[in-house]
Enzyme design. Sequence first.
Site, PDB file in Angstrom:
ATOM      1  N   LYS A  90       0.810  -1.220   0.000  1.00 44.03           N
ATOM      2  CA  LYS A  90       0.000   0.000   0.000  1.00 44.03           C
ATOM      3  C   LYS A  90       0.845   1.273   0.000  1.00 44.03           C
ATOM      4  CE  LYS A  90      -4.513  -1.481   1.379  1.00 44.03           C
ATOM      5  NZ  LYS A  90      -4.452  -2.858   1.919  1.00 44.03           N
ATOM      6  N   GLU A 112      -9.843   7.275   3.099  1.00 42.76           N
ATOM      7  CA  GLU A 112     -10.785   6.330   3.681  1.00 42.76           C
ATOM      8  C   GLU A 112      -9.993   5.119   4.153  1.00 42.76           C
ATOM      9  OE1 GLU A 112      -9.883   6.274   0.586  1.00 42.76           O
ATOM     10  OE2 GLU A 112      -9.470   4.139   0.321  1.00 42.76           O
ATOM     11  N   SER A 371       1.705  -9.699  -1.037  1.00 43.03           N
ATOM     12  CA  SER A 371       1.332  -8.289  -0.890  1.00 43.03           C
ATOM     13  C   SER A 371       1.639  -7.710   0.483  1.00 43.03           C
ATOM     14  CB  SER A 371      -0.157  -8.113  -1.207  1.00 43.03           C
ATOM     15  OG  SER A 371      -0.947  -8.965  -0.403  1.00 43.03           O
TER      16      SER A 371
HETATM   17  C1  PLP Z   1      -5.265  -3.904   1.426  1.00 49.43           C
HETATM   18  C2  PLP Z   1      -4.533  -5.159   1.146  1.00 49.43           C
HETATM   19  C3  PLP Z   1      -4.877  -6.003   0.062  1.00 49.43           C
HETATM   20  C4  PLP Z   1      -6.050  -5.751  -0.836  1.00 49.43           C
HETATM   21  O1  PLP Z   1      -6.038  -4.580  -1.576  1.00 49.43           O
HETATM   22  P1  PLP Z   1      -5.740  -4.564  -3.139  1.00 49.43           P
HETATM   23  O2  PLP Z   1      -6.047  -3.169  -3.529  1.00 49.43           O
HETATM   24  O3  PLP Z   1      -6.639  -5.575  -3.795  1.00 49.43           O
HETATM   25  O4  PLP Z   1      -4.314  -4.920  -3.318  1.00 49.43           O
HETATM   26  C5  PLP Z   1      -4.099  -7.125  -0.171  1.00 49.43           C
HETATM   27  N1  PLP Z   1      -3.044  -7.451   0.624  1.00 49.43           N
HETATM   28  C6  PLP Z   1      -2.697  -6.681   1.679  1.00 49.43           C
HETATM   29  C7  PLP Z   1      -1.538  -7.091   2.509  1.00 49.43           C
HETATM   30  C8  PLP Z   1      -3.431  -5.517   1.976  1.00 49.43           C
HETATM   31  O5  PLP Z   1      -3.075  -4.763   3.040  1.00 49.43           O
END
Ligand code: PLP
Length: 387
Positions: A90, A112, A371
């Site tokens: 993020k 948000e 992610s």
């Molecule tokens: C917020 C988040 C997501 C989901 O958001 P996307 O916009 O679909 O990437 C996925 N993995 C993590 C670790 C997150 O914090």
Amino acid sequence: MSPNEHEEGYFGQFGGSFIPPELKEVLGYLSEQFYTYKEDPEFNQELRYYLREYVGRDNPLTFAIQLTEAWGGAKIYLKREDLNHTGSHKINNVIGQILLAKRMGAKRVIAETGAGQHGVATATACAMFNMECIIYMGAEDTKRQALNVFRMELLGAKVIPVHKGQGRLKDAVDEALNDLVQNYKTTFYLLGSAVGPHPFPTMVKHFQSIVSEESKRQILEKEGRLPDAVIACVGGGSNAIGAFAHYLDESSVRLIGVEPDQAPTLTEGVPSVIHGFKCLVLLDEEGNPKPTYSIAAGLDYPGVGPEHSHLQEIGRAEYVAVSNEEVLSAFQELSRTEGIIPALESAHAVAYAKKIAPTMSRDQIIIINLSGRGDKDVEQVFHMLKD
Ligand SMILES: *Cc1c(COP(=O)(O)O)cnc(C)c1O
């Protein structure tokens, strides 16, 4: 992709901006500024500087030796977004947008947040760039995520609980948009995923594309060839579109987005307008957005990015769903075999890789986009495994 994407932000039939005229003007100006600065060498130099010195990029593309052995098929590589400052992808988008906010002369940043991850990343960057930071969060969510509220406050942000509606993410987005209409002269709305009216999906993709820019270079260095598949979890779709971006024109690379089977927007959604843009949406019998539930708070959204909706429709990317049991098992398996505790969101991608890796040959390659890290989820998993 439709030819008018640049002006209107359409991906086939999806995207666009379905918003009141006063907001159209504000976002039109934002769009203009974004397209100007994204080509500006000084802006890009500053962006690279903060990605390197503050976020910690490049992050590695780690060969998961034990997992590859255990699954007995394709070679598994992990793109390590979990190692970024604040623990997920993020921050890539947050740094990009806050630099844009600075160039546009904004003094005040609003955002948000649902579970709080995007709010924490935004509050972090605002602290560093000395900007006033207001985070809108559903009142229900502030109760469930009290620790993230405290984190944002520690970082100097003001968290405003939204009591309207159901006190959830949707209501927080509505409140943030209202704030923007009233304060657009001083305020920048820092949106957290590849969703919303134009230019947000295009802008968020641009800043998240660093993920596949790096992974493509790294896999070519390590293996001398492209991967056979790239797998990422999909909530709003920002980590997935960033992980896919530089492979979209490489038809030999399968692109696979993974959703929770309790919020399967891309496999079961229908075209509809939500939060000012058109995408696939999960609707109930009356045609209202269906309340979703996921054990991974970051994947809990009834809509999805317009570009994913389009990639699904034209068949360039595949979208699949996995169950909570599969996710929990993948969460534990990655921890045990590689010493990496993934975010529950990312564990969705791991769970699907586990299904296809054994069906592939040993000289094939899968990149899993990790992610985020799982520290935030350990307590929740502790309780789920106990019951
Ligand atoms: C917020 C988040 C997501 C989901 O958001 P996307 O916009 O679909 O990437 C996925 N993995 C993590 C670790 C997150 O914090």
